[in-house]
Scaffold this motif. Structure first.
Motif, mmCIF file in Angstrom:
data_model
loop_
_atom_site.group_PDB
_atom_site.id
_atom_site.type_symbol
_atom_site.label_atom_id
_atom_site.label_comp_id
_atom_site.label_asym_id
_atom_site.label_seq_id
_atom_site.Cartn_x
_atom_site.Cartn_y
_atom_site.Cartn_z
ATOM 1 N N UNK A 181 -11.751 -11.153 5.269
ATOM 2 C CA UNK A 181 -11.101 -10.837 4.000
ATOM 3 C C UNK A 181 -11.698 -9.519 3.509
ATOM 4 N N UNK A 182 -10.888 -8.492 3.496
ATOM 5 C CA UNK A 182 -11.397 -7.168 3.119
ATOM 6 C C UNK A 182 -10.357 -6.439 2.284
ATOM 7 N N UNK A 183 -10.808 -5.754 1.243
ATOM 8 C CA UNK A 183 -9.874 -5.094 0.342
ATOM 9 C C UNK A 183 -9.267 -3.828 0.934
ATOM 10 N N UNK A 184 -7.964 -3.729 0.740
ATOM 11 C CA UNK A 184 -7.238 -2.519 1.105
ATOM 12 C C UNK A 184 -6.722 -1.822 -0.139
ATOM 13 N N UNK A 185 -7.110 -2.367 -1.313
ATOM 14 C CA UNK A 185 -6.829 -1.751 -2.613
ATOM 15 C C UNK A 185 -5.345 -1.503 -2.880
ATOM 16 N N UNK A 186 -4.481 -2.300 -2.276
ATOM 17 C CA UNK A 186 -3.027 -2.161 -2.454
ATOM 18 C C UNK A 186 -2.506 -0.807 -1.953
ATOM 19 N N UNK A 187 -3.258 -0.125 -1.091
ATOM 20 C CA UNK A 187 -2.878 1.218 -0.646
ATOM 21 C C UNK A 187 -2.617 1.260 0.858
ATOM 22 N N UNK A 188 -1.622 2.029 1.255
ATOM 23 C CA UNK A 188 -1.258 2.090 2.672
ATOM 24 C C UNK A 188 -2.357 2.733 3.513
ATOM 25 N N UNK A 189 -2.899 3.839 3.055
ATOM 26 C CA UNK A 189 -3.935 4.500 3.851
ATOM 27 C C UNK A 189 -5.186 3.640 3.966
ATOM 28 N N UNK A 190 -5.537 2.959 2.884
ATOM 29 C CA UNK A 190 -6.703 2.076 2.924
ATOM 30 C C UNK A 190 -6.435 0.879 3.815
ATOM 31 N N UNK A 191 -5.231 0.343 3.745
ATOM 32 C CA UNK A 191 -4.869 -0.773 4.608
ATOM 33 C C UNK A 191 -4.961 -0.386 6.077
ATOM 34 N N UNK A 192 -4.549 0.838 6.385
ATOM 35 C CA UNK A 192 -4.638 1.321 7.759
ATOM 36 C C UNK A 192 -6.096 1.443 8.199
ATOM 37 N N UNK A 224 2.957 6.673 -10.107
ATOM 38 C CA UNK A 224 4.201 6.290 -9.449
ATOM 39 C C UNK A 224 4.272 6.949 -8.071
ATOM 40 N N UNK A 225 3.419 6.437 -7.174
ATOM 41 C CA UNK A 225 3.355 6.970 -5.821
ATOM 42 C C UNK A 225 3.633 5.884 -4.802
ATOM 43 N N UNK A 226 4.181 4.768 -5.256
ATOM 44 C CA UNK A 226 4.544 3.689 -4.350
ATOM 45 C C UNK A 226 5.796 3.013 -4.884
ATOM 46 N N UNK A 227 6.528 2.294 -4.051
ATOM 47 C CA UNK A 227 7.821 1.740 -4.467
ATOM 48 C C UNK A 227 7.770 0.836 -5.691
ATOM 49 N N UNK A 228 6.759 -0.033 -5.792
ATOM 50 C CA UNK A 228 6.721 -0.963 -6.913
ATOM 51 C C UNK A 228 6.629 -0.237 -8.251
ATOM 52 N N UNK A 229 5.699 0.689 -8.370
ATOM 53 C CA UNK A 229 5.514 1.394 -9.643
ATOM 54 C C UNK A 229 6.709 2.299 -9.951
ATOM 55 N N UNK A 230 7.253 2.921 -8.940
ATOM 56 C CA UNK A 230 8.434 3.773 -9.146
ATOM 57 C C UNK A 230 9.561 2.945 -9.752
ATOM 58 N N UNK A 231 9.840 1.813 -9.149
ATOM 59 C CA UNK A 231 10.957 0.988 -9.593
ATOM 60 C C UNK A 231 10.700 0.368 -10.955
ATOM 61 N N UNK A 289 1.144 6.448 -0.369
ATOM 62 C CA UNK A 289 2.130 7.466 -0.016
ATOM 63 C C UNK A 289 3.365 7.397 -0.901
ATOM 64 N N UNK A 290 3.867 8.547 -1.268
ATOM 65 C CA UNK A 290 5.069 8.592 -2.098
ATOM 66 C C UNK A 290 6.277 8.191 -1.272
ATOM 67 N N UNK A 291 7.273 7.650 -1.952
ATOM 68 C CA UNK A 291 8.496 7.257 -1.283
ATOM 69 C C UNK A 291 9.622 8.184 -1.723
#
Length: 361
Positions: free
Chosen positions: A237-248, A83-90, A29-31
């Motif tokens: 141990x399961x991958x969420x691919x560093x993504x919020x929607x996948x983590x959910x 750049x759709x997440x805080x780390x990459x944006x910054x 998700x974009x911030x």
């Protein structure tokens, strides 16, 4: 994969990073600008200077690159993910801000959109446009060899940031700037042990595969739990691919398949925030019924910590601009650059989150 010895870390003063701005991470998700910002004076990136620091580094002469004045030069920056997440944006904003401050003639920026083939072609395109120095945030630890060879053919140094590559320092690339990801995992484990009392059932939301960040954050956490808290059982141990929607999504599945989970270690904040949403939707209280520890230091995660919905956040500072350009300037001034420039990261918990949120990104 592990981060090489810290004894090869670079001594760089905190002041070099005092003007860094915004920050980044990895998700879906974009911030908003307010979420992606932060107090740069609190969040300056600084290199560690461990006791007994030794070892030779890479010089302009040994690398075989021509001398260059960055002021007036053409510099290329290859970003790995959108750049759709805080780390990459910054991260991207920090590079842009410092390039302007240094006075580079032109900053070329590209975004690989999480595609390795595109990152290779992006780098090759920047070289064709006359890039004289490259800063690369690698998508994966392997696979960028064609891009590095193209840079070497033109004697253009490549500085890698935030993810390590399996290649030769001072040959295929100049150096690596970034965190000690194994240490981050250990610190996350220590925070989890404190939050749980060292007992319970923990699930790990793994990051994306193919890079040392995921591998090292997992190793650090698993090894530390095994050594310090055998009563804390890792049950998934399961991958969420560093993504919020996948983590959910992954958390929703785990709530069904392993309802007795009492803790979650997320290898970035975005997955942790996705887990918070899933737990709340299931009628559970994140931070209380299920303890949550993550890595990144985004403002949204620190706010969740303030709200009592998370228990600890280990920072991974993305403000690479000042340190990257300071390293480049030292290199062109003839100084030796260590193979690994390891930065120090802060940590947030209930004791400092509210007071420190201004420094989050």
């Amino acid at each position: 994969m592990t981060i090489p010895k810290r004894s090869r870390s670079l001594t760089v003063a905190c002041l070099l990073a005092a003007t860094a701005t915004l920050a980044v991470s990895g998700c879906a998700k974009s911030e908003t600008p307010s979420n992606a910002g932060g107090d740069s004076s609190q969040a300056a990136q600084a290199a560690e200077t461990p006791a007994g620091s030794s070892g030779s580094g890479c010089t302009l002469e040994t690398y075989g690159a021509p001398k260059l004045d960055l002021k007036g030069a053409v510099v290329g920056f290859s970003q790995s993910e959108k750049e759709a997440n805080p780390f990459r944006i910054a991260e991207t904003q920090s590079i842009k801000d410092e390039a302007a401050k240094v006075g580079v003639k032109k900053l070329l920026t590209t975004n690989a959109q999480s595609q390795l083939s595109k990152q290779i072609s992006d780098i090759q395109d920047m070289l064709a446009q006359g890039a004289q120095f490259l800063i690369v945030a690698p998508l994966n630890s392997d696979g960028l060899e064609p891009a590095f060879k193209a840079a070497a053919a033109k004697k253009v140094p490549v500085l890698t940031i935030d993810r390590k590559v399996n290649a030769g320092a001072c040959k295929d690339y100049l150096a690596f700037l970034g965190s000690d990801f194994v240490e981050q995992g250990k610190r996350a484990a220590d925070a989890m042990i404190k939050a749980t009392g060292g007992k319970g059932k923990v699930a790990i939301l793994l990051g994306a595969s193919g890079n040392n960040v995921t591998t090292d954050r997992t190793k650090g956490f698993v090894d530390q739990v095994a050594a310090k808290a055998p009563g804390l059982e890792i049950v998934a141990q399961q991958t969420g691919e560093f993504a919020r929607d996948k983590g959910q999504q992954v958390m929703e599945q785990l709530i069904q398949s392993k309802p007795d989970i009492t803790a979650v270690y997320a290898e970035n904040d975005e997955m942790a925030l996705g887990a918070v949403t899933a737990l709340k939707s299931a009628g559970k209280k994140p931070g209380k019924d299920v303890k949550i520890v993550s890595i990144d230091g985004t403002r949204n995660a620190v706010q969740a910590l303030v709200n009592g919905e998370m228990n600890a956040v280990i920072e991974s500072n993305p403000r690479f601009g000042p340190l990257a350009f300071a390293t480049a300037q030292k290199f062109y001034a003839g100084e030796e650059i260590p193979e690994n420039v390891i930065i120090s990261d802060r940590a947030y918990d209930e004791s400092n989150a509210k007071a420190s949120i201004g420094g989050a990104y």
